[in-house]
Design a protein around this motif. Structure first.
Motif, short mmCIF file in Angstrom:
data_model
loop_
_atom_site.label_atom_id
_atom_site.label_comp_id
_atom_site.label_asym_id
_atom_site.label_seq_id
_atom_site.Cartn_x
_atom_site.Cartn_y
_atom_site.Cartn_z
N THR A 1 0.86 -1.18 0.00
CA THR A 1 0.00 0.00 0.00
C THR A 1 0.89 1.23 0.00
OG1 THR A 1 -1.74 -1.13 1.26
CG2 THR A 1 -1.81 1.28 1.21
N LEU A 2 0.64 2.16 -0.91
CA LEU A 2 1.40 3.40 -1.00
C LEU A 2 0.56 4.55 -0.47
CD1 LEU A 2 3.97 4.88 -2.02
CD2 LEU A 2 2.79 5.17 -4.21
N SER A 3 1.07 5.25 0.54
CA SER A 3 0.38 6.40 1.13
C SER A 3 1.07 7.68 0.69
CB SER A 3 0.37 6.32 2.66
OG SER A 3 -0.41 5.24 3.10
N LEU A 4 0.29 8.62 0.17
CA LEU A 4 0.81 9.91 -0.30
C LEU A 4 0.09 11.02 0.45
CD1 LEU A 4 0.55 9.00 -4.09
CD2 LEU A 4 2.65 9.04 -2.74
N THR A 5 0.85 11.93 1.02
CA THR A 5 0.30 13.00 1.84
C THR A 5 0.79 14.36 1.37
OG1 THR A 5 0.23 11.55 3.78
CG2 THR A 5 0.13 13.91 4.19
N ALA A 6 -0.16 15.30 1.20
CA ALA A 6 0.17 16.68 0.83
C ALA A 6 -0.29 17.58 1.97
CB ALA A 6 -0.50 17.06 -0.48
N PRO A 7 0.59 17.95 2.90
CA PRO A 7 0.17 18.74 4.07
C PRO A 7 -0.20 20.18 3.74
CG PRO A 7 2.54 18.43 4.07
CD PRO A 7 2.02 17.59 2.96
N ASP A 8 0.21 20.66 2.57
CA ASP A 8 -0.09 22.04 2.19
C ASP A 8 -0.94 22.08 0.91
OD1 ASP A 8 1.41 23.13 4.35
OD2 ASP A 8 3.24 22.70 3.23
N ALA A 9 -0.29 22.29 -0.21
CA ALA A 9 -1.01 22.45 -1.47
C ALA A 9 -1.22 21.11 -2.17
CB ALA A 9 -0.23 23.39 -2.39
N THR A 10 -2.26 21.08 -3.02
CA THR A 10 -2.50 19.90 -3.85
C THR A 10 -1.27 19.61 -4.71
OG1 THR A 10 -4.88 20.28 -3.90
CG2 THR A 10 -3.96 18.99 -5.71
N ALA A 11 -1.00 18.32 -4.93
CA ALA A 11 0.20 17.92 -5.67
C ALA A 11 -0.11 16.78 -6.63
CB ALA A 11 1.30 17.50 -4.70
N THR A 12 0.69 16.69 -7.67
CA THR A 12 0.62 15.59 -8.62
C THR A 12 1.94 14.83 -8.58
OG1 THR A 12 -0.86 16.81 -10.09
CG2 THR A 12 0.29 14.92 -11.03
N VAL A 13 1.86 13.50 -8.49
CA VAL A 13 3.06 12.68 -8.46
C VAL A 13 2.98 11.59 -9.52
CG1 VAL A 13 3.46 13.06 -6.00
CG2 VAL A 13 2.14 11.08 -6.74
N LYS A 14 4.14 11.21 -10.02
CA LYS A 14 4.22 10.11 -10.97
C LYS A 14 4.87 8.93 -10.27
CE LYS A 14 7.23 10.24 -14.37
NZ LYS A 14 7.87 10.63 -15.65
N VAL A 15 4.19 7.77 -10.29
CA VAL A 15 4.68 6.57 -9.63
C VAL A 15 5.06 5.55 -10.68
CG1 VAL A 15 4.13 4.70 -8.03
CG2 VAL A 15 3.22 7.01 -7.62
N THR A 16 6.31 5.10 -10.63
CA THR A 16 6.81 4.11 -11.59
C THR A 16 7.03 2.79 -10.87
OG1 THR A 16 7.92 5.80 -12.91
CG2 THR A 16 8.63 3.53 -13.23
N ALA A 17 6.34 1.74 -11.33
CA ALA A 17 6.61 0.39 -10.88
C ALA A 17 7.66 -0.20 -11.81
CB ALA A 17 5.33 -0.45 -10.91
N SER A 18 8.80 -0.56 -11.27
CA SER A 18 9.93 -0.99 -12.08
C SER A 18 9.66 -2.34 -12.73
CB SER A 18 11.19 -1.09 -11.22
OG SER A 18 11.12 -2.25 -10.40
N ALA A 19 10.55 -2.76 -13.60
CA ALA A 19 10.54 -4.13 -14.07
C ALA A 19 10.72 -5.07 -12.87
CB ALA A 19 11.66 -4.35 -15.08
N GLY A 20 10.25 -6.30 -12.99
CA GLY A 20 10.41 -7.26 -11.92
C GLY A 20 11.81 -7.83 -11.87
N SER A 21 12.21 -8.32 -10.71
CA SER A 21 13.56 -8.88 -10.56
C SER A 21 13.77 -10.12 -11.42
CB SER A 21 13.83 -9.21 -9.09
OG SER A 21 12.87 -10.13 -8.60
N GLU A 22 12.68 -10.82 -11.75
CA GLU A 22 12.78 -12.03 -12.58
C GLU A 22 11.97 -11.94 -13.86
OE1 GLU A 22 11.83 -15.41 -10.18
OE2 GLU A 22 13.00 -14.69 -8.48
N GLY A 23 11.40 -10.77 -14.13
CA GLY A 23 10.64 -10.61 -15.36
C GLY A 23 9.49 -9.65 -15.19
N GLY A 24 9.07 -9.02 -16.28
CA GLY A 24 7.98 -8.06 -16.25
C GLY A 24 8.44 -6.69 -16.70
N GLU A 25 7.50 -5.89 -17.20
CA GLU A 25 7.80 -4.57 -17.73
C GLU A 25 7.28 -3.48 -16.81
OE1 GLU A 25 9.66 -4.10 -20.36
OE2 GLU A 25 9.86 -6.27 -20.66
N GLN A 26 7.98 -2.36 -16.74
CA GLN A 26 7.59 -1.26 -15.86
C GLN A 26 6.25 -0.66 -16.26
OE1 GLN A 26 10.55 1.91 -16.07
NE2 GLN A 26 9.17 3.09 -17.35
N VAL A 27 5.57 -0.10 -15.26
CA VAL A 27 4.27 0.56 -15.45
C VAL A 27 4.33 1.90 -14.74
CG1 VAL A 27 1.80 0.45 -14.95
CG2 VAL A 27 3.00 -1.62 -15.64
#
Length: 510
Positions: A404-430
């Motif tokens: 579970t990923l928790s993201l907190t913006a204590p002040d202004a609204t924010a936009t973040v980009k989250v990259t899920a890497s390739a897997g250690s044994e296979g798979g493509e990043q998302v």
């Protein structure tokens, strides 16, 4: 020409080569020398230290090493990123266990071999270890593998007083660490793990502070940590005083160390307690699980002034003040704590501490002790105050389920980009983008690489607004217990600000 002038010329040339963007116009060309602004460049070397995960024959540990793609470090050099056994810890452990000569020789030989070796950015490398004699690891990354290099150590202990899911992001060496939420209570067994990455010995001091101030200790000073080794120190042996909530301060007289605390409790199991962010008047503690049954806030004021703080829970829909705990008074050099119970009430949240008076900001450090479950099904985790994500932050060792990923913006609204890497044994990043409204916490199931095999890493980048604070909860059910661990995601320091260099030939005049 004088030797002084030659040295100055060499210095100017070297600085220009390092920064790569010095600019000057030769005298007589009618031009002027123009200084350029500082810029940020990728780091070319990183160090990480992973504590010894043992203390139980049932311990099963996974190491995950990762560097985000696109760091551009080392001027394109391939570089290396390796975690190796700490040599002294390995030799001492083999001798202390009464191991055979062959076993000792093998462990000594293994000390120089990489336990985990990362080959390329964007794809994690993993390794496994078992048992109580697994040593601490010392690691270095260079070239294009250095910027943002991250390593996670995750240990599962199925039974016993140390049972639990213990997770820690391997730390960089430093000279000063604060750990609120430790304890010398009879039910606790807390160890400070000190790991020295260098080729010379380090000397460390450990100070303890309880609710009434400094705890007397005659043995917490001048602790020698041999070169490239790790030393565990049981906190309760440093003082005869018993306190449920203790703040631990680790400093070094010489050298530098990595420091982290392993806690163990008879009822709630064990986990790692990482250091709090540097003392500050405003602190954020992100990622309290929605189903937390007990949340305890521990705060310490290291300066000579008392601190008065407002306490806010940043939830899904905004900020609220916990009833009966809207504010907290922290006396100078004393540890204060409040029991917030099940403050999240079924919704994820983060804690925000701010000065109660706008004209008085006293720096503090803080951490949360979080319990999930009830009775024999309890499990503990810790959330220290942390720095914001900044440009980029990464957490390794995510699984197909349970993150579970928790993201907190204590002040202004924010936009973040989250990259899920390739897997250690296979798979493509998302890649996925999230918007976090100001004064709220957004908890999401993070993206999973397509075709995932093995584990993967999550990299969070701030795109706009903010600042944003983040934490990842990893949950693994085992024997009827919802075991979990929480890691915060501060800026990974993958880049550093380099000042502009300008040639000034006037310094060569006699």
């Amino acid at each position: 020409m004088k030797s002084t002038s030659l040295s100055l010329i060499a210095g100017v040339v070297a600085l220009a080569a390092v920064t790569g963007f010095a600019a000057a116009t030769a005298p007589g060309d009618g031009g002027t020398t123009e200084a350029k602004t500082a810029t940020r460049l990728p780091v070319e070397r990183s160090s990480l230290l992973c504590p010894a995960p043992g203390l139980s024959d049932l311990a099963e540990t996974t190491y995950t090493s990762f560097t985000p793609a696109g760091g551009g470090g080392g001027g394109g050099e391939a570089g290396t990123a390796e975690l190796k056994q700490s040599t002294s810890a390995t030799a001492e452990d083999a001798t202390g266990k009464g191991g055979s000569k062959n076993k000792k020789d093998k462990k000594t030989a293994d000390a120089g071999k990489p336990v985990v070796s990362l080959k390329e950015p964007g794809k994690p490398a993993t390794a496994d270890a078992s048992g109580a004699d697994t040593p601490a690891l010392v690691g270095t990354a260079t070239g294009r593998l250095a910027p943002g290099w991250t390593a996670q150590q995750t240990t599962t202990v199925e039974a016993g007083s140390g049972r639990g899911l213990l997770g820690v992001s391997c730390t960089g060496p430093d000279t000063d660490f604060w750990f609120p939420a430790a304890s010398t209570a009879k039910s606790r067994e807390d160890y400070v793990h000190l790991t020295n990455p260098d080729d010379t010995a380090a000397v460390a001091d450990i100070e303890l502070y309880g609710p009434d101030g400094s705890l007397k200790s005659d043995v917490g000073e001048g602790i020698t940590v041999p070169a490239r080794s790790s030393v565990p120190v049981l906190i309760s042996t440093l003082t005869s005083e018993v306190a449920e909530d203790v703040t631990v301060h680790v400093t070094t007289r010489t050298g530098r160390v990595g420091a982290v605390i392993r806690t163990a409790d008879d009822e709630t199991g064990s986990d790692w307690l990482a250091a709090s962010a540097d003392p500050s008047g405003t602190l954020v503690l992100p990622g309290i699980p929605a189903d937390a049954t007990s949340v305890r806030l521990v705060v310490f004021a290291p300066s000579d002034a008392d601190a008065d703080l407002n306490v806010k829970l940043l939830g899904k829909n905004g900020a609220i003040s916990p009833v009966g705990h809207e504010d907290l008074h922290v006396k100078s050099r004393m540890t204060a704590s409040i029991d917030l119970k099940d403050i999240t009430k079924g919704e994820p949240g983060s804690l925000l501490l701010t000065p109660a008076r706008s004209n008085k900001s006293t720096p503090v450090v803080a951490a949360l002790r979080v319990v999930r479950g009830k009775g024999s099904g309890q499990e503990v985790g810790y959330i220290p105050a942390t720095a914001p994500v900044g440009a980029q932050a990464t957490v390794a060792d995510n699984r197909a389920k349970g993150s579970t990923l928790s993201l907190t913006a204590p002040d202004a609204t924010a936009t973040v980009k989250v990259t899920a890497s390739a897997g250690s044994e296979g798979g493509e990043q998302v890649v996925k983008t999230y918007t976090v409204k100001g004064r709220t916490t957004l908890a999401v199931t993070p993206p999973v690489p397509s075709g995932l095999k093995g584990g993967y890493a999550l990299t969070v980048r701030t795109e706009s607004g903010g600042p944003v604070y983040a934490a990842r909860t990893l949950s693994i059910p085992l024997n009827g217990v919802q075991m979990f661990t929480v890691q915060t995601l501060p800026d990974d320091g993958g880049t550093v600000e380099v000042p502009a260099a300008v040639q000034d030939l006037a310094v060569l005049d006699d």
